[in-house]
Design a protein around this motif. Structure first.
Motif, mmCIF file in Angstrom:
data_model
loop_
_atom_site.group_PDB
_atom_site.id
_atom_site.type_symbol
_atom_site.label_atom_id
_atom_site.label_comp_id
_atom_site.label_asym_id
_atom_site.label_seq_id
_atom_site.Cartn_x
_atom_site.Cartn_y
_atom_site.Cartn_z
ATOM 1 N N SER A 187 0.832 -1.204 0.000
ATOM 2 C CA SER A 187 0.000 0.000 0.000
ATOM 3 C C SER A 187 0.867 1.256 0.000
ATOM 4 O O SER A 187 1.987 1.258 0.512
ATOM 5 N N ARG A 197 0.038 5.759 0.263
ATOM 6 C CA ARG A 197 -0.949 6.818 0.423
ATOM 7 C C ARG A 197 -0.378 8.094 -0.179
ATOM 8 O O ARG A 197 0.621 8.627 0.330
ATOM 9 N N ALA A 250 -8.879 8.612 -10.610
ATOM 10 C CA ALA A 250 -9.985 8.809 -9.682
ATOM 11 C C ALA A 250 -10.258 10.295 -9.534
ATOM 12 O O ALA A 250 -9.370 11.123 -9.764
ATOM 13 N N THR A 274 -17.600 10.326 -5.851
ATOM 14 C CA THR A 274 -16.297 9.859 -6.298
ATOM 15 C C THR A 274 -16.460 9.083 -7.596
ATOM 16 O O THR A 274 -17.556 8.624 -7.940
ATOM 17 N N TYR A 299 -14.025 6.340 -10.183
ATOM 18 C CA TYR A 299 -12.789 5.567 -10.345
ATOM 19 C C TYR A 299 -12.799 4.851 -11.693
ATOM 20 O O TYR A 299 -13.856 4.455 -12.198
ATOM 21 N N LYS A 344 -10.887 0.147 -8.933
ATOM 22 C CA LYS A 344 -12.046 0.042 -8.043
ATOM 23 C C LYS A 344 -11.835 -1.072 -7.019
ATOM 24 O O LYS A 344 -11.408 -2.169 -7.359
ATOM 25 N N ARG A 395 -9.593 -1.111 -4.821
ATOM 26 C CA ARG A 395 -8.201 -1.069 -4.344
ATOM 27 C C ARG A 395 -7.771 0.337 -3.950
ATOM 28 O O ARG A 395 -7.003 0.500 -3.012
ATOM 29 N N THR A 433 -8.780 4.410 -2.900
ATOM 30 C CA THR A 433 -9.813 5.246 -2.306
ATOM 31 C C THR A 433 -9.363 6.695 -2.330
ATOM 32 O O THR A 433 -8.291 7.019 -1.807
ATOM 33 N N SER A 482 -10.118 10.598 -1.171
ATOM 34 C CA SER A 482 -10.836 11.330 -0.132
ATOM 35 C C SER A 482 -10.256 12.741 -0.061
ATOM 36 O O SER A 482 -9.202 13.015 -0.640
ATOM 37 N N GLN A 489 -5.556 6.684 -1.291
ATOM 38 C CA GLN A 489 -5.097 5.490 -0.609
ATOM 39 C C GLN A 489 -5.068 4.357 -1.608
ATOM 40 O O GLN A 489 -6.115 4.033 -2.199
#
Length: 123
Positions: A16, A18, A48, A57, A59, A64, A66, A68, A70, A81
């Motif tokens: 991951s 961010r 996105a 939102t 994507y 999608k 996986r 996010t 914000s 993320q």
């Protein structure tokens, strides 16, 4: 509005990252915000977007479930993320601001761009 993206790096597949994008200048919550990515020799690809209010939102299908997106309008920040990363997610990622409020995936609709942050996913 000026945009500064950060958070890229090298990660193994399945990991991951961010990404963050901080805005300065004009009122951040006047803009829909988007993330795009680009690899050498290819056009910039929409990833996105999030509406100015944060209530909508959008994507692309490959991310999608996986990724996010914000935003925090109080901190003038939009984040992406990215979980369960795949080698094909490797790219330079750009944040962008669109004053049109149509939650667009078209890069030409975005008025302001950050400098890009490199994401490398190893297999």
């Amino acid at each position: 509005v000026q945009l500064q993206a950060s958070g890229g790096g090298l990660v193994q597949a399945g990991g991951s990252l961010r990404l963050s994008c901080v805005a300065s200048g004009r009122t951040f919550n006047n803009y829909d915000m988007g993330w795009f990515r680009q690899t050498p020799g290819k056009e910039r690809e929409f990833v996105a977007a999030i509406s100015w209010s944060g209530t909508r939102t959008y994507y692309i299908d490959p991310v999608k479930g996986r990724f996010t997106i914000s935003r925090d309008n109080a901190k003038n920040t939009v984040t992406l993320q990215m979980d369960n990363l795949l080698p094909e997610d490797t790219a330079v990622y750009y944040c962008a601001a669109d004053g049109g409020h149509f939650l667009s995936s078209d890069a030409s609709e975005y008025d302001h761009w950050g400098q890009g942050t490199l994401v490398t996913v190893s297999s």
